[in-house]
Scaffold this motif. Sequence first.
Motif: not given
Length: 325
Positions: A153, A157, A289, A311, A314, A316
Amino acid sequence: MRSVCVVGLGLIGGSVLRAAAAAGRDVWGATGSNADAQSAIAEGFTVVDVDTALRRAAAEDALVVIAVPLPAVDGILRKVGDLAPECLLTDVVSVKGPVAEAVAKYAPSTRFAGGHPMAGKSVSGWEASSAALFEDAAWVVTADEETSLPAWREAAQLALDCGAGVVPTTTQEHDAAVARISHLPHVMAAVLAACGADGGPLAMALAAGSFSDGTRVAGSRPELVLAMCEGNRPALLDAVDDALGRLGAARGALASTGSLGATVHSGHAGRVTFDGYRTAGRAQAMVDLAGADPMEELRLVGTRGGRVTGFDGDMAVVNLPVLPD
């Protein structure tokens, strides 16, 4: 926002540094090129030696981005293992298998997720870098079984902050795919450029769009192309064998019947398929996620040609291509 340390400030590393800074992140870099270092410093960026950069990354729990050519990766990872052994780590190297093996050997305690932005130019160095290089590009972030979700993650990001869409896939599947759509084109461009030049001054004087387009990447620095292609040798061998088989079939048909129909039509169909993916509509989906096996769900996104675009807690947010029947 997590700070970012970029090791290597050429075209890709420099663009990551610029884009991360433009997104509001605290950034600093390191490079073995004095010219790149001085150019970056002249623009107001912080550039220090590798040891200092990694020590700061360890102290601040920054995300370290390895952006050096493949032959230099082992040396940098040795330093990472010594100076920032538990850091968050990603890379932007064009081959993933050798990098993953080197991480396991030299920096096994790092929180690592491999990366590869599918963007570039035929020129290199800091001066060629741009904060906009990754806008709307695909950026692979590897989602292997051993990849931790937090590491994935963080790397994802960063890619999103740089303007890219994230394609989750495995190390092996990435290397097989780029052998066909990146590394084989470099080999074919080199062959085409050499064949064209062998035609002499007349051929060069007559060369126009098809030759220029087909040989564009042959203008890249040879040492970078060699590192990229030779570093992915097993997968590239499969792709070259496929290409040789098709060229052999084309030659056989041309010699026996005078027809290149099968070759030209299959190539046209391949290009139409590529254009279809570029212009396809998109359907939005979500990956939980916090679910039972989020990495498997993420890998399915990549298999279907989709991208993670953001995102939401939690979840995606995913865009999947919708192709005509």
